[in-house]
Write a protein that holds these residues in place. Structure first.
Motif, mmCIF file in Angstrom:
data_model
loop_
_atom_site.group_PDB
_atom_site.id
_atom_site.type_symbol
_atom_site.label_atom_id
_atom_site.label_comp_id
_atom_site.label_asym_id
_atom_site.label_seq_id
_atom_site.Cartn_x
_atom_site.Cartn_y
_atom_site.Cartn_z
ATOM 1 N N ASP A 107 0.810 -1.390 -0.286
ATOM 2 C CA ASP A 107 0.207 -0.244 -0.467
ATOM 3 C C ASP A 107 0.642 1.145 -0.283
ATOM 4 N N GLU A 110 2.396 2.052 -3.119
ATOM 5 C CA GLU A 110 1.614 2.038 -4.513
ATOM 6 C C GLU A 110 1.201 3.781 -3.928
ATOM 7 N N THR A 111 0.876 4.010 -2.814
ATOM 8 C CA THR A 111 1.090 5.596 -2.250
ATOM 9 C C THR A 111 1.830 6.310 -2.801
ATOM 10 N N ALA A 113 4.354 5.930 -5.422
ATOM 11 C CA ALA A 113 3.830 6.114 -7.042
ATOM 12 C C ALA A 113 2.854 6.862 -7.271
ATOM 13 N N ASP A 114 2.136 6.578 -7.103
ATOM 14 C CA ASP A 114 0.645 7.488 -7.206
ATOM 15 C C ASP A 114 1.141 9.185 -7.029
ATOM 16 N N ARG A 115 1.297 9.432 -5.953
ATOM 17 C CA ARG A 115 1.960 11.075 -5.505
ATOM 18 C C ARG A 115 2.765 11.024 -6.714
ATOM 19 N N GLN A 117 3.379 10.586 -9.552
ATOM 20 C CA GLN A 117 3.321 10.337 -11.137
ATOM 21 C C GLN A 117 2.294 11.989 -10.540
ATOM 22 N N LYS A 118 1.592 12.546 -10.086
ATOM 23 C CA LYS A 118 0.691 12.925 -9.359
ATOM 24 C C LYS A 118 1.697 14.513 -9.997
ATOM 25 N N LYS A 119 2.231 14.209 -9.252
ATOM 26 C CA LYS A 119 3.762 15.548 -9.099
ATOM 27 C C LYS A 119 4.182 15.796 -10.824
#
Length: 120
Positions: A107, A110-111, A113-115, A117-119
Motif C-alpha cells: 500500500d 502504491e501511495t 507511486a501515485d504521488r 505520478q501526480k507530481k
C-alpha cells in the motif's frame, strides 16, 4: 552489667525448632530399632521381623518411586505439549504479522507511486 543472653537472638526460633524436631524423630527411630533388637525374641524370629519390615519399606519405596516417575513423565509430557502449542501459536502470529507488513508495504509503495505520478 552484661547479660549472658545478650548475643542470643530470641526471634529466630525456626532453626532451633527444626533441629529439635529432627533430633526427636531421629531419637525415636533409633529407640525403635534398639527396642526391636533388645526384645526378648529368638534370633530367627527377630531376623524374620526385621526382614518383613525391610521388605515392607522396600515395597513402599518402590511404589513411591513409580508414582514419582509417572508424575515426572506426565509433567514432562504436559510441558512438551504446552511448548509445542505456544510455538504453533507464535508461528501463526508471525505469519499474520508478516502478511500485514507485506500489505502495508505494498500500500505504501502504491501511495508513493501515485504521488510521484501526480507530481511529475
Amino acid at each position: 552489667m552484661k547479660s549472658q543472653f545478650e548475643d542470643f537472638n530470641f526471634t529466630s526460633r525456626n532453626e532451633h525448632t527444626e533441629g529439635l524436631i529432627t533430633g526427636l524423630l531421629l531419637g525415636a527411630a533409633i529407640g525403635a530399632c534398639v527396642g526391636i533388637l533388645l526384645a526378648p525374641k529368638s534370633g530367627k524370629a527377630l531376623r524374620g521381623k526385621i526382614k518383613d519390615l525391610a521388605d515392607s519399606q522396600a515395597d513402599t519405596l518402590g511404589s513411591s518411586w513409580e508414582q514419582a516417575k509417572d508424575k515426572a513423565g506426565k509433567a514432562a509430557g504436559d510441558a512438551k505439549d504446552a511448548i509445542s502449542s505456544a510455538a504453533d501459536e507464535t508461528g501463526s502470529k508471525l505469519k499474520d504479522l508478516a502478511n500485514k507488513a507485506e500489505n502495508e508495504i505494498e500500500d505504501g509503495v502504491e501511495t508513493v507511486a501515485d504521488r510521484f505520478q501526480k507530481k511529475y
